[in-house]
Design an enzyme around this catalytic site. Structure first.
Site, PDB file in Angstrom:
ATOM      1  N   ARG A  78       0.853  -1.188   0.000  1.00 15.84           N
ATOM      2  CA  ARG A  78       0.000   0.000   0.000  1.00 15.84           C
ATOM      3  C   ARG A  78       0.890   1.239   0.000  1.00 15.84           C
ATOM      4  O   ARG A  78       1.902   1.295   0.704  1.00 15.84           O
ATOM      5  CB  ARG A  78      -0.918   0.029   1.223  1.00 15.84           C
ATOM      6  CG  ARG A  78      -1.939   1.170   1.105  1.00 15.84           C
ATOM      7  CD  ARG A  78      -2.809   1.321   2.321  1.00 15.84           C
ATOM      8  NE  ARG A  78      -3.708   2.465   2.116  1.00 15.84           N
ATOM      9  CZ  ARG A  78      -4.388   3.057   3.083  1.00 15.84           C
ATOM     10  NH1 ARG A  78      -4.285   2.628   4.330  1.00 15.84           N
ATOM     11  NH2 ARG A  78      -5.162   4.088   2.811  1.00 15.84           N
ATOM     12  N   HIS A  79       0.498   2.228  -0.785  1.00 19.89           N
ATOM     13  CA  HIS A  79       1.253   3.481  -0.874  1.00 19.89           C
ATOM     14  C   HIS A  79       1.409   4.130   0.498  1.00 19.89           C
ATOM     15  O   HIS A  79       0.658   3.861   1.442  1.00 19.89           O
ATOM     16  CB  HIS A  79       0.548   4.452  -1.818  1.00 19.89           C
ATOM     17  CG  HIS A  79      -0.836   4.824  -1.355  1.00 19.89           C
ATOM     18  ND1 HIS A  79      -1.069   5.767  -0.362  1.00 19.89           N
ATOM     19  CD2 HIS A  79      -2.047   4.357  -1.722  1.00 19.89           C
ATOM     20  CE1 HIS A  79      -2.370   5.873  -0.155  1.00 19.89           C
ATOM     21  NE2 HIS A  79      -2.989   5.026  -0.955  1.00 19.89           N
ATOM     22  N   GLU A 134      -6.583   2.610  -7.560  1.00 19.11           N
ATOM     23  CA  GLU A 134      -7.535   2.471  -6.460  1.00 19.11           C
ATOM     24  C   GLU A 134      -8.977   2.358  -6.955  1.00 19.11           C
ATOM     25  O   GLU A 134      -9.328   2.809  -8.057  1.00 19.11           O
ATOM     26  CB  GLU A 134      -7.390   3.668  -5.511  1.00 19.11           C
ATOM     27  CG  GLU A 134      -8.325   3.671  -4.302  1.00 19.11           C
ATOM     28  CD  GLU A 134      -8.148   2.466  -3.364  1.00 19.11           C
ATOM     29  OE1 GLU A 134      -8.340   1.327  -3.827  1.00 19.11           O
ATOM     30  OE2 GLU A 134      -7.855   2.691  -2.181  1.00 19.11           O
ATOM     31  N   ASN A 157      -5.191  10.922   3.569  1.00 18.34           N
ATOM     32  CA  ASN A 157      -5.183   9.814   4.530  1.00 18.34           C
ATOM     33  C   ASN A 157      -5.193  10.357   5.952  1.00 18.34           C
ATOM     34  O   ASN A 157      -5.947   9.891   6.810  1.00 18.34           O
ATOM     35  CB  ASN A 157      -3.943   8.939   4.353  1.00 18.34           C
ATOM     36  CG  ASN A 157      -3.965   8.055   3.141  1.00 18.34           C
ATOM     37  OD1 ASN A 157      -2.936   7.843   2.507  1.00 18.34           O
ATOM     38  ND2 ASN A 157      -5.111   7.512   2.758  1.00 18.34           N
TER      39      ASN A 157
END
Length: 215
Positions: free
Chosen positions: A8-9, A83, A15
């Site tokens: 995952r980035h 995504e 976020n």
């Protein structure tokens, strides 16, 4: 057998603000770049043949940082591992989603989980086939993508229920023939990637926590 390590980035400002990103292209912040470097350092414990990435900048930069750490060329960008699209919910916080789209309310433009799996799995199979038997490939991608793949390949286990997919975390899979499976959780890279600092499950976006979210 081909090994795929889905990463995952790193963190973005959305976020941190708990805003749903989806297809909105939000870049990494400084913490996110640090998380990508840490993931690269963990992955450097093993040999890899290539890095591929979602074209969204947060994943593409994560992949680039990891590739540099591994001494590999810049990642190939694969649109199919971008995504999940959340339509009108993108940019909203969990509280705003719950207010605007109560449980069971359709979200215009949201990609279904089934549609997400239908585009991601063939792309992963194509990556595995391109690099071939014995190869190990890093795939820099997104939380909902990883969640969808985990749920698809291990639908009869609750081992991962309530476990968040943290920014920078690593999840390893293997292709044998046409079959994709999740590797054992004693993988030392994967264990390290979920070390202290992991988030409560509530950190995952509100639509991914919604049991009524369409399949």
């Amino acid at each position: 057998m081909t090994l795929l390590y889905l990463v995952r980035h790193g963190e973005t400002d959305w976020n941190r603000a708990r805003r749903i990103q989806g297809s909105t292209d939000i870049p990494l912040n400084d913490l996110g770049r640090s998380q990508a470097r840490e993931a690269g350092d963990l992955l450097a414990r093993r040999r890899f043949d290539a890095v591929v990435a979602s074209p969204l900048s947060r994943a593409a930069e994560t992949g680039s940082i990891i590739a540099e750490r591994l001494g590999l060329t810049a990642p190939e960008l694969v649109p199919e591992v971008a995504e999940r699209r959340y339509g009108d919910a993108e940019g909203l916080t969990g509280e705003q989603v719950e207010a605007r789209f109560p449980t069971g309310t359709p979200v215009p433009g949201r990609e279904s989980r089934g549609a997400l799996v239908a585009r991601v799995l063939p792309a992963l199979a194509a990556i595995a086939a391109r690099y071939g038997d014995g190869a190990s490939v890093v795939v820099a991608t997104h939380g909902a993508v990883i969640r969808a793949v985990v749920n698809h390949v291990s639908p009869d286990t609750d081992a991962h229920l309530g476990v968040p997919i943290r920014n920078g975390s690593i999840h390893s899979f293997e292709f044998v023939g046409d079959a994709l499976t999740l590797r054992e959780f004693d993988d030392p890279i994967e264990v390290e990637s979920e070390r202290p600092g992991t988030y409560a499950f509530e950190y995952q976006n509100a639509l991914e926590r919604d049991a009524a979210d369409p399949a």
